[in-house]
Design a protein around this motif. Structure first.
Motif, PDB file in Angstrom:
ATOM      1  N   ASN A  57      45.330  46.130  44.354  1.00 13.72           N
ATOM      2  CA  ASN A  57      46.353  45.407  45.119  1.00 13.72           C
ATOM      3  C   ASN A  57      47.396  46.382  45.647  1.00 13.72           C
ATOM      4  O   ASN A  57      47.820  46.295  46.799  1.00 13.72           O
TER       5      ASN A  57
ATOM      6  N   LYS B 261      44.521  38.133  44.250  1.00 17.44           N
ATOM      7  CA  LYS B 261      43.922  39.359  44.771  1.00 17.44           C
ATOM      8  C   LYS B 261      43.216  39.122  46.102  1.00 17.44           C
ATOM      9  O   LYS B 261      43.357  39.895  47.046  1.00 17.44           O
TER      10      LYS B 261
ATOM     11  N   ASP C 116      47.786  45.278  39.500  1.00 20.87           N
ATOM     12  CA  ASP C 116      46.413  45.649  39.850  1.00 20.87           C
ATOM     13  C   ASP C 116      46.429  46.839  40.820  1.00 20.87           C
ATOM     14  O   ASP C 116      47.016  46.764  41.888  1.00 20.87           O
TER      15      ASP C 116
END
Ligand code: S3P
Length: 171
Positions: free
Chosen positions: A89, A63, A86
């Motif tokens: 992201n 990340k 995510d």
């Protein structure tokens, strides 16, 4: 103004790295491979990071580096298969890039990854079932991309050619 990043997303074994190299070459852009950045920062292989510190730690490093990479323009970025799970992201990548999703059937993915020891999520167990299971869970995230290419029966150069054609209207 520098143009938007071209970001390759998709499951393991869909050819992101090989296609990314060709695209970077043809577009004369630097290639940013997030998995390689992780290995360089950590000075060890992804497999080792998973073994010693677990997936959660890997995702944290992923990340951090992904976010930094997405801040620059004009690159081809290749991501690991789990990077777009995510939401932050996904948002970071979309802000500066066109997301290009590569796909393949579970059977094709199986053939492409069955001899690889470098993918910690696909070690042991019934490989084909595991691919199917992970792929199902991730499908909605890959579906958020801007462009989609099925890589079954195509080599990396053929896929890259199709991507370049489609990018003409997007970059
Ligand atoms: C992962 C995919 C790998 C690598 C890590 C986790 C995943 O990258 O980031 O092993 O969660 O699907 P590739 O998609 O390049 O194999």
């Amino acid at each position: 103004m520098e143009s938007r990043n071209v970001v390759l997303v998709g499951f393991m074994g869909t050819g992101k790295s090989s296609v990314g190299k060709i695209l970077a070459d043809r577009l004369k852009r630097p290639l940013t491979d997030i998995d390689r950045m992780i290995e360089e920062k950590e000075k060890r292989k992804i497999r080792e990071i998973f073994e010693k510190d677990g997936e959660a730690y890997f995702r944290l490093v992923e990340k951090e580096l992904l976010r930094a990479a997405a801040q620059k323009l004009g690159q081809v970025i290749t991501t690991g298969g789990g990077a777009v799970i995510d939401p932050e992201n996904r948002r970071a990548l979309k802000e500066t890039g066109v997301l290009v999703a590569l796909s393949a059937t579970p059977e094709t993915i199986y053939e492409r990854v069955k001899n690889s020891r470098q993918r910690p999520l696909l070690q042991g167990g019934d490989l084909l079932s595991e691919i199917r299971r992970l792929l199902e869970g991730r499908r909605p995230f890959y579906a958020e991309a801007d462009l989609f290419f099925d890589t079954d029966g195509k080599n990396a150069a053929q896929v890259a050619g199709l991507v370049l054609e489609a990018l003409k209207e997007k970059l």
